[in-house]
Motif scaffolding. Structure first.
Motif, PDB file in Angstrom:
ATOM      1  N   GLU A 177       0.827  -1.219   0.000  1.00 35.01           N
ATOM      2  CA  GLU A 177       0.000   0.000   0.000  1.00 35.01           C
ATOM      3  C   GLU A 177       0.858   1.264   0.000  1.00 35.01           C
ATOM      4  O   GLU A 177       0.508   2.250  -0.628  1.00 35.01           O
ATOM      5  N   SER A 178       2.017   1.184   0.697  1.00 32.07           N
ATOM      6  CA  SER A 178       2.875   2.377   0.683  1.00 32.07           C
ATOM      7  C   SER A 178       3.551   2.541  -0.684  1.00 32.07           C
ATOM      8  O   SER A 178       4.075   3.604  -1.016  1.00 32.07           O
ATOM      9  N   ASP A 179       3.533   1.507  -1.516  1.00 30.87           N
ATOM     10  CA  ASP A 179       4.005   1.623  -2.904  1.00 30.87           C
ATOM     11  C   ASP A 179       2.865   2.125  -3.808  1.00 30.87           C
ATOM     12  O   ASP A 179       3.006   2.187  -5.026  1.00 30.87           O
ATOM     13  N   GLY A 180       1.711   2.358  -3.198  1.00 30.24           N
ATOM     14  CA  GLY A 180       0.547   2.798  -3.979  1.00 30.24           C
ATOM     15  C   GLY A 180      -0.089   1.648  -4.741  1.00 30.24           C
ATOM     16  O   GLY A 180      -0.799   1.849  -5.734  1.00 30.24           O
ATOM     17  N   LYS A 181       0.164   0.402  -4.281  1.00 27.29           N
ATOM     18  CA  LYS A 181      -0.412  -0.754  -4.974  1.00 27.29           C
ATOM     19  C   LYS A 181      -1.424  -1.445  -4.076  1.00 27.29           C
ATOM     20  O   LYS A 181      -1.399  -1.298  -2.856  1.00 27.29           O
ATOM     21  N   LYS A 182      -2.240  -2.261  -4.710  1.00 25.52           N
ATOM     22  CA  LYS A 182      -3.209  -3.046  -3.956  1.00 25.52           C
ATOM     23  C   LYS A 182      -2.472  -4.251  -3.380  1.00 25.52           C
ATOM     24  O   LYS A 182      -1.600  -4.809  -4.031  1.00 25.52           O
ATOM     25  N   LYS A 183      -2.839  -4.640  -2.135  1.00 24.30           N
ATOM     26  CA  LYS A 183      -2.221  -5.841  -1.559  1.00 24.30           C
ATOM     27  C   LYS A 183      -2.717  -7.072  -2.273  1.00 24.30           C
ATOM     28  O   LYS A 183      -3.912  -7.211  -2.497  1.00 24.30           O
ATOM     29  N   GLN A 184      -1.792  -7.937  -2.624  1.00 23.88           N
ATOM     30  CA  GLN A 184      -2.182  -9.209  -3.249  1.00 23.88           C
ATOM     31  C   GLN A 184      -2.906 -10.083  -2.232  1.00 23.88           C
ATOM     32  O   GLN A 184      -2.499 -10.172  -1.076  1.00 23.88           O
ATOM     33  N   GLU A 185      -3.974 -10.724  -2.691  1.00 18.43           N
ATOM     34  CA  GLU A 185      -4.595 -11.725  -1.809  1.00 18.43           C
ATOM     35  C   GLU A 185      -3.984 -13.062  -2.154  1.00 18.43           C
ATOM     36  O   GLU A 185      -4.350 -13.686  -3.151  1.00 18.43           O
ATOM     37  N   TYR A 186      -3.028 -13.480  -1.370  1.00 18.48           N
ATOM     38  CA  TYR A 186      -2.311 -14.726  -1.691  1.00 18.48           C
ATOM     39  C   TYR A 186      -3.228 -15.928  -1.491  1.00 18.48           C
ATOM     40  O   TYR A 186      -3.987 -15.983  -0.519  1.00 18.48           O
ATOM     41  N   ASP A 187      -3.054 -16.909  -2.358  1.00 19.15           N
ATOM     42  CA  ASP A 187      -3.800 -18.152  -2.181  1.00 19.15           C
ATOM     43  C   ASP A 187      -2.932 -19.104  -1.340  1.00 19.15           C
ATOM     44  O   ASP A 187      -2.318 -20.041  -1.853  1.00 19.15           O
ATOM     45  N   PHE A 188      -2.890 -18.820  -0.029  1.00 18.23           N
ATOM     46  CA  PHE A 188      -2.005 -19.601   0.844  1.00 18.23           C
ATOM     47  C   PHE A 188      -2.335 -21.090   0.812  1.00 18.23           C
ATOM     48  O   PHE A 188      -1.444 -21.924   0.851  1.00 18.23           O
ATOM     49  N   GLU A 189      -3.645 -21.399   0.749  1.00 14.42           N
ATOM     50  CA  GLU A 189      -4.016 -22.832   0.756  1.00 14.42           C
ATOM     51  C   GLU A 189      -3.387 -23.545  -0.442  1.00 14.42           C
ATOM     52  O   GLU A 189      -2.971 -24.688  -0.332  1.00 14.42           O
ATOM     53  N   ARG A 190      -3.312 -22.846  -1.560  1.00 15.73           N
ATOM     54  CA  ARG A 190      -2.685 -23.438  -2.745  1.00 15.73           C
ATOM     55  C   ARG A 190      -1.176 -23.639  -2.513  1.00 15.73           C
ATOM     56  O   ARG A 190      -0.623 -24.677  -2.878  1.00 15.73           O
ATOM     57  N   TYR A 191      -0.536 -22.650  -1.890  1.00 12.37           N
ATOM     58  CA  TYR A 191       0.901 -22.792  -1.616  1.00 12.37           C
ATOM     59  C   TYR A 191       1.136 -24.000  -0.693  1.00 12.37           C
ATOM     60  O   TYR A 191       2.044 -24.797  -0.930  1.00 12.37           O
ATOM     61  N   TYR A 192       0.308 -24.080   0.357  1.00 11.57           N
ATOM     62  CA  TYR A 192       0.509 -25.186   1.318  1.00 11.57           C
ATOM     63  C   TYR A 192       0.347 -26.535   0.602  1.00 11.57           C
ATOM     64  O   TYR A 192       1.140 -27.455   0.800  1.00 11.57           O
ATOM     65  N   ALA A 193      -0.686 -26.631  -0.228  1.00 13.60           N
ATOM     66  CA  ALA A 193      -0.962 -27.912  -0.900  1.00 13.60           C
ATOM     67  C   ALA A 193       0.205 -28.282  -1.818  1.00 13.60           C
ATOM     68  O   ALA A 193       0.621 -29.444  -1.876  1.00 13.60           O
ATOM     69  N   LEU A 194       0.738 -27.270  -2.495  1.00 12.48           N
ATOM     70  CA  LEU A 194       1.862 -27.546  -3.401  1.00 12.48           C
ATOM     71  C   LEU A 194       3.094 -28.017  -2.611  1.00 12.48           C
ATOM     72  O   LEU A 194       3.759 -28.988  -2.981  1.00 12.48           O
ATOM     73  N   ILE A 195       3.364 -27.337  -1.510  1.00 13.65           N
ATOM     74  CA  ILE A 195       4.538 -27.720  -0.690  1.00 13.65           C
ATOM     75  C   ILE A 195       4.356 -29.145  -0.166  1.00 13.65           C
ATOM     76  O   ILE A 195       5.255 -29.976  -0.257  1.00 13.65           O
ATOM     77  N   ARG A 196       3.155 -29.435   0.364  1.00 13.78           N
ATOM     78  CA  ARG A 196       2.904 -30.793   0.903  1.00 13.78           C
ATOM     79  C   ARG A 196       3.073 -31.856  -0.189  1.00 13.78           C
ATOM     80  O   ARG A 196       3.571 -32.929   0.053  1.00 13.78           O
ATOM     81  N   LYS A 197       2.621 -31.484  -1.415  1.00 12.40           N
ATOM     82  CA  LYS A 197       2.688 -32.466  -2.503  1.00 12.40           C
ATOM     83  C   LYS A 197       4.141 -32.709  -2.930  1.00 12.40           C
ATOM     84  O   LYS A 197       4.590 -33.848  -3.035  1.00 12.40           O
ATOM     85  N   LEU A 198       4.876 -31.609  -3.131  1.00  8.30           N
ATOM     86  CA  LEU A 198       6.242 -31.767  -3.647  1.00  8.30           C
ATOM     87  C   LEU A 198       7.240 -32.189  -2.578  1.00  8.30           C
ATOM     88  O   LEU A 198       8.241 -32.821  -2.875  1.00  8.30           O
ATOM     89  N   SER A 199       6.927 -31.853  -1.345  1.00 10.47           N
ATOM     90  CA  SER A 199       7.936 -32.072  -0.295  1.00 10.47           C
ATOM     91  C   SER A 199       7.244 -32.330   1.052  1.00 10.47           C
ATOM     92  O   SER A 199       7.167 -31.438   1.904  1.00 10.47           O
ATOM     93  N   PRO A 200       6.726 -33.538   1.230  1.00 11.59           N
ATOM     94  CA  PRO A 200       5.877 -33.811   2.402  1.00 11.59           C
ATOM     95  C   PRO A 200       6.576 -33.652   3.751  1.00 11.59           C
ATOM     96  O   PRO A 200       5.900 -33.505   4.767  1.00 11.59           O
ATOM     97  N   ASN A 201       7.907 -33.636   3.783  1.00 11.60           N
ATOM     98  CA  ASN A 201       8.588 -33.489   5.082  1.00 11.60           C
ATOM     99  C   ASN A 201       8.889 -32.037   5.436  1.00 11.60           C
ATOM    100  O   ASN A 201       9.507 -31.756   6.453  1.00 11.60           O
ATOM    101  N   THR A 202       8.500 -31.116   4.550  1.00 13.80           N
ATOM    102  CA  THR A 202       8.834 -29.703   4.774  1.00 13.80           C
ATOM    103  C   THR A 202       7.908 -29.056   5.803  1.00 13.80           C
ATOM    104  O   THR A 202       6.695 -29.219   5.758  1.00 13.80           O
TER     105      THR A 202
END
Ligand code: FUL
Length: 512
Positions: A177-202
């Motif tokens: 916001e201080s850069d004058g941009k909109k905050k990204q709404e991250y798809d955290f659930e997607r990130y978590y699922a990808l990490i679990r899939k590629l690297s289950p011990n992480t």
């Protein structure tokens, strides 16, 4: 339903919450190092806006072997590296952007710092993890629907090209916001699922489900750290809201992220859903996260680092200690000196476990295994869910008396609960045999996966008595080890002493 029954049910609910497999692994290796190093290092900046030219990334003597050797000597079990900070500059040979080491003079654009560091870690038996900032001030996709794809591609490159990654550290900081941009709404659930899939011990830390940010960057742990906490109090949104929003914002407040007490019985009674959540204390060895020459004289003292170690690692929390390499690409001598001393002090503090010759305690619920948890030859890797001492009967309190071969100067006791049975102890005291009676040398609340009960001053004694005064049902104790004093007891920083005195005075006034 009467109150006693309801209370009983609630306790059964709390003790049904236990750590996951990946949480157990990071709780065992509870001291890791953070490395902030990237384009900011070469511009004397903490945050940069994604426009610094890649040409300035030009370390003359970069030596990841040196980083790993020093941090290993200091006692860290793994290293988490800023593969990309908020500026978006990538420290590996990525296909996702041109803003990377590929366009720097370092090794004529052929260098890959992630690769070099991951290989050095493997060579020296250290775990390797990555920090990949979700906030990216360079990417053209940031703030658009395409950004999650871009971020997932970066995660995929890092999780598939560099061997075992023990941790992905997701930072909640964002100043879009201080850069004058909109905050990204991250798809955290997607990130978590990808990490679990590629690297289950992480382990997924900070804005992730496995490890919770303690809530400050000052090295302050809670005195009573609970692992079973309301589900509402964790989650990426809560962490993001509490994280840094602007450069230079002071994150050196005392413990925050929703307060001092997240898990006492009194606190939990208003909630219905609970999760297991270990806290992590992330703190830098210097005022900044990145290297700045003018901070060479402001490296934390060994006393201060030991104090942080005892209160975090020894306070049922994880420690993530940041050490930033300099512009040569080496850990600066000023930091090396402190890290070497830190490693020596940790080893000397735990060099002499005191031999137990006899034990008195309520009968064990299983066979005669109580010695397992009290002898000094404890090997933390050999323990499993069946290794514990637990009294056969539920009682109002539990007394364990350990007798030693001879009177020894003792300054600390390490206590560990077998958290496969959750976190149960709520209040306990330690007494030392003295002149035919016992004197109190420590009182505490939580134990959890690791508690170092450090006495105010060492005491010469041939027997200690541990009294568990409050507990959820009954305790499951995995380890009790007394250590001979090496005569160095770290002093709390003056700010901490003052805030403790004020807190105690406040609670006396309010009658609590
Ligand atoms: C913060 C960031 O803004 C800092 O630069 C640093 O990376 C720290 C670990 O997290 O939120």
């Amino acid at each position: 339903m009467d109150d006693a029954v309801r209370n009983d049910d609630r306790i059964k609910t709390y003790i049904s919450v236990v750590p996951s497999r990946v949480q157990k692994s990071i709780q065992r290796d509870n001291f890791n190092a953070f490395i902030h190093y990237g384009i900011n290092t070469f511009a004397d900046k903490e945050w940069s806006d994604g426009t610094l030219p890649p040409e300035i990334f030009d370390p003359s003597e970069q030596d990841t072997e040196q980083w790993v050797k020093v941090l290993k000597y200091a006692g860290a079990k793994g290293i988490i590296f800023t593969a990309k900070h908020h500026d978006g500059f990538c420290m590996w040979q990525t296909k996702t952007t041109e803003y990377s080491v590929k366009n720097s003079p370092y090794k004529n654009g052929k260098g890959d710092v992630v690769k070099e560091l991951s290989e050095s870690c493997r060579k020296h038996g250290m775990k390797f993890g990555i920090y990949l900032s979700p906030w990216d001030r360079n990417s053209e996709y940031y703030g658009t629907d395409k950004y999650d794809d871009f971020y997932c591609e970066q995660l995929t490159e890092l999780l598939t090209g560099y061997g075992e990654i023990f941790c992905v550290w997701l930072d909640g900081a964002c100043g879009a916001e201080s850069d004058g941009k909109k905050k990204q709404e991250y798809d955290f659930e997607r990130y978590y699922a990808l990490i679990r899939k590629l690297s289950p011990n992480t382990v997924i830390s900070n804005c992730g489900p496995d490890v919770r940010w303690v809530g400050n960057e000052a090295g302050c742990a809670r005195e009573s750290e609970w692992n079973v906490i309301p589900k509402l109090n964790v989650g990426a949104q809560v962490i993001m809201a509490a994280s840094q929003q602007s450069e230079g914002q002071n994150m050196r407040r005392p413990v925050d992220i929703l307060g001092e007490d997240l898990g006492s019985r009194e606190f939990l009674k208003d909630y219905d859903e609970f999760v297991w959540s270990p806290a992590e204390v992330d703190v830098s060895i210097r005022p900044g996260w990145f290297y700045h020459k003018n901070q060479d004289f402001r490296v934390r003292s060994v006393n201060n680092l030991m104090y942080i170690y005892y209160t975090s690692v020894g306070g049922n929390s994880l420690l993530l200690l940041n050490v930033p390499p300099d512009r040569q690409g080496r850990i600066n001598d000023a930091d090396v000196d402190k890290l070497v001393k830190l490693g020596d002090r940790i080893r000397s503090a735990f060099a002499t476990p005191v031999d137990v010759v006899s034990i008195e305690a309520p009968p064990h619920e299983a066979s005669n295994k109580i010695r397992n948890v009290l002898v000094s030859s404890y090997n933390k890797n050999s323990f499993d869910a069946n290794s514990f001492y637990s009294p056969a009967e539920i009682a109002d309190s539990y007394e364990i008396i350990m007798r030693f071969k001879e009177a020894t100067l003792i300054d600390k006791v390490q206590l560990v609960e077998n958290v496969a049975y959750s976190q149960r102890v709520e209040k306990y005291s330690i007494y030392a045999a003295h002149k035919g009676g016992y004197v109190k040398v420590y009182d505490g609340t939580t134990i959890g996966f690791n508690r170092i009960a450090l006495f105010r001053k060492p005491v010469k004694t041939d027997s200690l008595k541990i009294v568990i005064e409050e507990c959820r049902e009954k305790p499951y104790i995995e380890r009790i080890t007394a250590y001979a004093s090496d005569k160095y007891i770290p002093r709390a920083p003056i700010k901490v002493v003052i805030s403790r005195v004020l807190r105690r005075a406040r609670s006396r006034r309010s009658g609590k």
